[in-house]
Design a protein around this motif. Structure first.
Motif, mmCIF file in Angstrom:
data_model
loop_
_atom_site.group_PDB
_atom_site.id
_atom_site.type_symbol
_atom_site.label_atom_id
_atom_site.label_comp_id
_atom_site.label_asym_id
_atom_site.label_seq_id
_atom_site.Cartn_x
_atom_site.Cartn_y
_atom_site.Cartn_z
ATOM 1 N N VAL A 218 0.863 -1.182 0.000
ATOM 2 C CA VAL A 218 0.000 0.000 0.000
ATOM 3 C C VAL A 218 0.898 1.230 0.000
ATOM 4 O O VAL A 218 1.828 1.327 0.802
ATOM 5 C CB VAL A 218 -0.912 0.003 1.250
ATOM 6 C CG1 VAL A 218 -1.696 1.303 1.336
ATOM 7 C CG2 VAL A 218 -1.857 -1.193 1.212
ATOM 8 N N HIS A 219 0.613 2.149 -0.912
ATOM 9 C CA HIS A 219 1.493 3.304 -1.052
ATOM 10 C C HIS A 219 0.691 4.500 -1.537
ATOM 11 O O HIS A 219 0.081 4.454 -2.610
ATOM 12 C CB HIS A 219 2.600 2.955 -2.065
ATOM 13 C CG HIS A 219 3.717 3.947 -2.118
ATOM 14 N ND1 HIS A 219 4.702 4.027 -1.155
ATOM 15 C CD2 HIS A 219 4.021 4.902 -3.034
ATOM 16 C CE1 HIS A 219 5.565 4.977 -1.480
ATOM 17 N NE2 HIS A 219 5.165 5.531 -2.609
ATOM 18 N N GLN A 220 0.634 5.520 -0.703
ATOM 19 C CA GLN A 220 0.032 6.807 -1.070
ATOM 20 C C GLN A 220 -1.350 6.671 -1.720
ATOM 21 O O GLN A 220 -1.588 7.141 -2.829
ATOM 22 C CB GLN A 220 0.989 7.569 -1.983
ATOM 23 C CG GLN A 220 2.250 7.919 -1.227
ATOM 24 C CD GLN A 220 3.185 8.827 -1.996
ATOM 25 O OE1 GLN A 220 2.969 9.108 -3.171
ATOM 26 N NE2 GLN A 220 4.225 9.282 -1.338
ATOM 27 N N GLY A 221 -2.216 5.948 -1.018
ATOM 28 C CA GLY A 221 -3.615 5.869 -1.437
ATOM 29 C C GLY A 221 -3.901 4.792 -2.470
ATOM 30 O O GLY A 221 -5.038 4.635 -2.894
ATOM 31 N N TYR A 222 -2.883 4.045 -2.871
ATOM 32 C CA TYR A 222 -3.069 3.008 -3.891
ATOM 33 C C TYR A 222 -2.629 1.645 -3.356
ATOM 34 O O TYR A 222 -1.758 1.552 -2.467
ATOM 35 C CB TYR A 222 -2.259 3.338 -5.149
ATOM 36 C CG TYR A 222 -2.946 4.345 -6.031
ATOM 37 C CD1 TYR A 222 -3.593 3.956 -7.198
ATOM 38 C CD2 TYR A 222 -2.976 5.688 -5.666
ATOM 39 C CE1 TYR A 222 -4.247 4.885 -7.995
ATOM 40 C CE2 TYR A 222 -3.624 6.623 -6.453
ATOM 41 C CZ TYR A 222 -4.264 6.212 -7.623
ATOM 42 O OH TYR A 222 -4.917 7.127 -8.404
ATOM 43 N N PHE A 223 -3.254 0.627 -3.918
ATOM 44 C CA PHE A 223 -2.912 -0.751 -3.585
ATOM 45 C C PHE A 223 -2.156 -1.343 -4.778
ATOM 46 O O PHE A 223 -2.571 -1.187 -5.919
ATOM 47 C CB PHE A 223 -4.201 -1.542 -3.341
ATOM 48 C CG PHE A 223 -3.970 -2.963 -2.938
ATOM 49 C CD1 PHE A 223 -3.905 -3.328 -1.599
ATOM 50 C CD2 PHE A 223 -3.819 -3.953 -3.894
ATOM 51 C CE1 PHE A 223 -3.699 -4.643 -1.231
ATOM 52 C CE2 PHE A 223 -3.595 -5.266 -3.537
ATOM 53 C CZ PHE A 223 -3.539 -5.611 -2.196
ATOM 54 N N PHE A 224 -1.048 -2.034 -4.500
ATOM 55 C CA PHE A 224 -0.234 -2.614 -5.576
ATOM 56 C C PHE A 224 -0.030 -4.102 -5.326
ATOM 57 O O PHE A 224 0.143 -4.523 -4.185
ATOM 58 C CB PHE A 224 1.133 -1.922 -5.629
ATOM 59 C CG PHE A 224 1.040 -0.465 -5.967
ATOM 60 C CD1 PHE A 224 1.072 -0.047 -7.292
ATOM 61 C CD2 PHE A 224 0.871 0.488 -4.970
ATOM 62 C CE1 PHE A 224 0.958 1.303 -7.610
ATOM 63 C CE2 PHE A 224 0.754 1.827 -5.274
ATOM 64 C CZ PHE A 224 0.799 2.247 -6.597
ATOM 65 N N LYS A 225 -0.021 -4.868 -6.402
ATOM 66 C CA LYS A 225 0.164 -6.319 -6.227
ATOM 67 C C LYS A 225 1.612 -6.680 -5.972
ATOM 68 O O LYS A 225 1.911 -7.803 -5.603
ATOM 69 C CB LYS A 225 -0.403 -7.097 -7.415
ATOM 70 C CG LYS A 225 0.216 -6.829 -8.742
ATOM 71 C CD LYS A 225 -0.321 -7.806 -9.784
ATOM 72 C CE LYS A 225 -1.731 -7.463 -10.195
ATOM 73 N NZ LYS A 225 -2.264 -8.375 -11.211
ATOM 74 N N CYS A 226 2.529 -5.760 -6.159
ATOM 75 C CA CYS A 226 3.930 -6.008 -5.808
ATOM 76 C C CYS A 226 4.556 -4.669 -5.461
ATOM 77 O O CYS A 226 4.064 -3.621 -5.895
ATOM 78 C CB CYS A 226 4.678 -6.665 -6.965
ATOM 79 S SG CYS A 226 5.063 -5.499 -8.283
ATOM 80 N N PRO A 227 5.633 -4.648 -4.705
ATOM 81 C CA PRO A 227 6.249 -3.362 -4.372
ATOM 82 C C PRO A 227 7.113 -2.808 -5.497
ATOM 83 O O PRO A 227 7.312 -1.615 -5.602
ATOM 84 C CB PRO A 227 7.123 -3.696 -3.151
ATOM 85 C CG PRO A 227 7.415 -5.150 -3.269
ATOM 86 C CD PRO A 227 6.255 -5.771 -3.993
ATOM 87 N N LYS A 228 7.582 -3.692 -6.380
ATOM 88 C CA LYS A 228 8.540 -3.222 -7.382
ATOM 89 C C LYS A 228 7.925 -2.221 -8.345
ATOM 90 O O LYS A 228 8.578 -1.301 -8.806
ATOM 91 C CB LYS A 228 9.086 -4.415 -8.165
ATOM 92 C CG LYS A 228 9.939 -5.368 -7.349
ATOM 93 C CD LYS A 228 10.858 -6.077 -8.299
ATOM 94 C CE LYS A 228 11.101 -7.504 -7.972
ATOM 95 N NZ LYS A 228 11.990 -8.134 -8.941
#
Ligand code: SF4
Ligand code: SF4
Length: 710
Positions: free
Chosen positions: A613-623
């Motif tokens: 989770v980063h700045q209001g968004y969800f991501f399936k991977c950090p890369k």
């Protein structure tokens, strides 16, 4: 005689020859040595046999045997002397410390046996030492030792440990271990069970310090009972220990008291089997009437079962049986139903599970952990070294994945799902109680930057620039997400998260968001010594990544980390990394087929569930958060296009499931090796060189063997 060889503590035929060579006299010893030397491959000698080599050397030397092999045995003799003398100095310093605070101690096992019965510090190898204190002194002794450079190897004992266990292990900064006992042995049962043994101790001078030791009779009893159980290192020492006691003090052994101790502690079978073996195989001087009495003793079925179980390696079921007997011994309760009724409460206290309701969950987690660990890595001390951790971790991972797949298959949520086009892929989530559940954890990046620069940092920290997560923004994102998503654990990662100026507020924001039950901090450890107590208290786990460059420093701090973790009841996970997979390519690839294969084989996105989770968004991977930052000019794009905006809309759950299930690679996958990059040794690089190092085409960096699925 045909001694019972069912228990693993019995010597094998080769080990028995070695014991005879080390203990018998005259031609019998020499013939046994020749037989043993012809039967074994010395270069792969088991650790239990190696412990007998000093004694073998002395016995053969006394028989004037001249053979070049004796030079090798002599090496073991000398190293044993050297190590034991180092331990001896640690023991005297601990005894002096305890004595200065009025705490009296009883010296147990090797540290007492070597000077009293072997009469030579070179003959009896010791891995650690053992001291017994009064139960009422145990906790204050631990406190005192913790202030003097010792730390608990596992967790700081408390009242529940005093009731359910017999000892705890402490280690110092140089790695010396000692077992602090409040009961003489694991079978001691209730606190007053050792009163007789304590009453019969005698005082000896140990390097200028007075210390108590068990009586000759109780030494023998302790050696026999302690020896009669399975151990990862063949526990052969009970044979020479007993023979040495009998040689030195045979006439002073009160055999009838020995029998009574065994009867009253329900340990008749251990005594019967071991004494008979010593008498028949080593002609140990045991009175005939004692042999006769032992022969007539009929141990109860429960005692036989406990003996049988102690003689075998522990496993999931045997652990529970072992704990059942421990419960039966420590509770003082009789009757199967009453014991059964009290068993959950005993288990809760033994494992320190806060309440009975949590026991079931704890047992399931323990089961998963046990199945995912490599049973072949059982170690004598139970304390993993840094390098042990690396290999155990590597092998455990495979087992964990297999187990997880089985679990998911059993629940209908197959880890390998068949897609509509008939091809297989993994599945990175399940749904429970109307919420998406990742395989294990979700991540947030406390900061983007790091204080070191690893060549293949997954988060591109050396090239990412400085950024600090705002606790209030993190709380907002996670609490919103938690309405549709629940992770067991949340990992606070970086960069190096300890560079966050207000990490405490960030952790509290995570806790209050209700996104997870467990918070783990993933750190390179370089700043861990300075981590405030309040931050330790806020965590459930610290995962310490150790790289070749940081290993020397971290190894010296490890006892401190263990002590802090134990004090705050935080699980310390040590993760050594000798090599990394290549992570990124700033050149990328225009080959959509290759990108698709890398994505479909990407374990981060599809199996491990490294969701971020980063700045209001969800991501399936950090890369995918960091990749666009590495790209220049026209190739740069908005990283958010690879994520999903976190909202409270009614269809968010559906969108999230769709996003996680999508078979379409992300934009970032063109510049990423996923989990299929070639391995290379880990090393630190200059941050300024980092981008150039990754300027190679994807196709040169892929390990094609890792692309299992097309
Ligand atoms: S320690 Fe290494 S791998 Fe971890 S964030 Fe820093 S640079 Fe990256
Ligand atoms: S960018 Fe693509 S290939 Fe790389 S980790 Fe993320 S999903 Fe996997």
């Amino acid at each position: 005689m045909n001694p019972n060889k069912n228990g693993y503590f019995w010597p094998t035929p080769e080990q028995e020859l070695l014991l005879k060579a080390a203990l018998l006299k005259g031609e019998d010893a020499i013939a046994a040595w020749r037989g043993w030397a012809a039967a074994v491959d010395f270069d792969s000698l088991d650790a239990g046999s190696q412990r007998l080599l000093p004694l073998l050397y002395r016995n053969l030397a006394e028989h004037d045997v001249r053979h070049q092999a004796l030079n090798v045995y002599k090496g073991f003799y000398r190293i044993t002397w050297y190590r034991n003398r180092l331990l001896y100095h640690r023991i005297t310093s601990v005894l002096s410390l305890l004595g200065s605070k009025g705490i009296s101690a009883v010296l147990l096992k090797g540290a007492a046996l070597a000077p009293l019965y072997y009469k030579d510090w070179a003959l009896r190898p010791m891995d650690d030492f053992d001291l017994l204190v009064q139960t009422g002194d145990a906790l204050k002794t631990v406190d005192l030792l913790c202030l003097s450079g010792w730390s608990p190897a596992f967790s700081i004992p408390d009242e529940s440990d005093l009731a359910t266990r017999h000892a705890c292990t402490l280690i110092d900064a140089s790695g010396v271990e000692f077992d602090l006992h409040w009961r003489v042995m694991a079978e001691s049962g209730r606190n007053d069970a050792d009163d007789d043994l304590r009453k019969n101790t005698r005082v000896i001078d140990f390097g200028g310090v007075s210390v108590q030791v068990l009586s000759h009779t109780d030494q023998l009893f302790h050696v026999l009972v302690h020896g009669a159980r399975w151990n990862a290192v063949a526990p052969l020492r009970w044979v020479p220990d007993s023979i040495m006691i009998l040689r030195e003090a045979g006439l002073k052994i009160d055999w009838h008291r020995l029998l009574n101790e065994a009867r009253s502690r329900c340990l008749v079978i251990s005594l019967k089997k071991t004494v008979t073996y010593l008498h028949e195989v080593f002609a140990a001087s045991v009175p005939e009437d004692i042999i006769y009495s032992l022969g007539r003793m009929r141990p109860s079925p429960a005692e036989r079962m406990e003996f049988w179980m102690n003689g075998r390696p522990r496993g999931l079921v045997r652990d529970m049986v072992y704990l059942w007997f421990k419960h039966a011994r420590t509770s003082g309760v009789t009757g199967f139903m009453r014991l059964m009724f009290g068993f959950p409460s005993f288990l809760g206290r033994f494992w320190r599970v806060p309440d009975d309701k949590g026991l079931a969950g704890f047992l399931i987690r323990r089961l998963v952990k046990r199945i995912s660990s490599d049973p072949g890595k059982v170690s004598g001390s139970g304390r993993a070294s840094l390098s042990d951790g690396y290999s155990a971790r590597a092998s455990a991972k495979g087992m964990l994945l297999r187990f997880r797949n089985k679990l998911l298959s059993a629940s209908g949520l197959t880890a390998r799902q068949v897609r509509t086009d008939g091809k297989e892929s993994w599945r990175s989530f399940s749904i429970a109680d109307g919420r998406i559940v990742p395989p294990y954890s979700c991540e947030i990046n406390a900061v983007d930057h790091c204080n070191i620069a690893c060549i293949d940092c997954n988060h591109a920290s050396p090239g990412a620039g400085k950024a600090i997560a705002s606790p209030s923004a993190v709380f907002k994102d996670l609490s919103l997400l938690s309405r549709h998503y629940k992770a067991y654990a949340l990992k606070v990662v970086g960069g190096e998260p300890l560079l966050h100026p207000d990490l405490l507020s960030l952790l509290r924001a995570v806790r209050e968001s209700n996104i997870c039950e467990y918070i783990s901090l993933v750190t390179n450890g370089t700043l861990l010594r300075q981590m405030a107590d309040e931050i330790w208290a806020e965590l459930d786990e610290v995962e310490l990544s150790i790289y070749p460059a940081t290993r020397p420093m971290l190894e010296s701090y490890l006892p401190y980390f263990q002590k802090s973790a134990a004090r705050h009841r935080v699980k310390l996970v040590i993760s050594p990394y000798e090599e990394f997979r290549i992570t990124f390519s700033t050149i990328g690839t225009a080959d959509a087929g290759l990108t698709g294969r890398i994505y479909r084989n990407c374990r981060l996105a599809n199996l491990w569930g490294c969701q971020s989770v980063h700045q209001g968004y969800f991501f399936k991977c950090p890369k995918c958060i960091y990749i666009p930052r590495m790209l220049d000019g026209p190739r740069r794009y908005d990283y958010r296009e690879d994520g999903l905006k976190i909202t409270d809309s009614p269809d968010f759950l559906h969108k999230l499931a769709e996003y996680l299930s999508s078979q379409e690679p992300l934009s970032a996958c063109r510049y990423c090796l996923g989990s299929s990059g070639k391995n290379r040794p880990h090393r630190q690089v200059k941050a300024s060189e980092w981008a150039d190092i990754h300027a190679r085409p994807v196709k040169e960096l892929v390990d094609y063997d890792k692309l299992m699925w097309d």
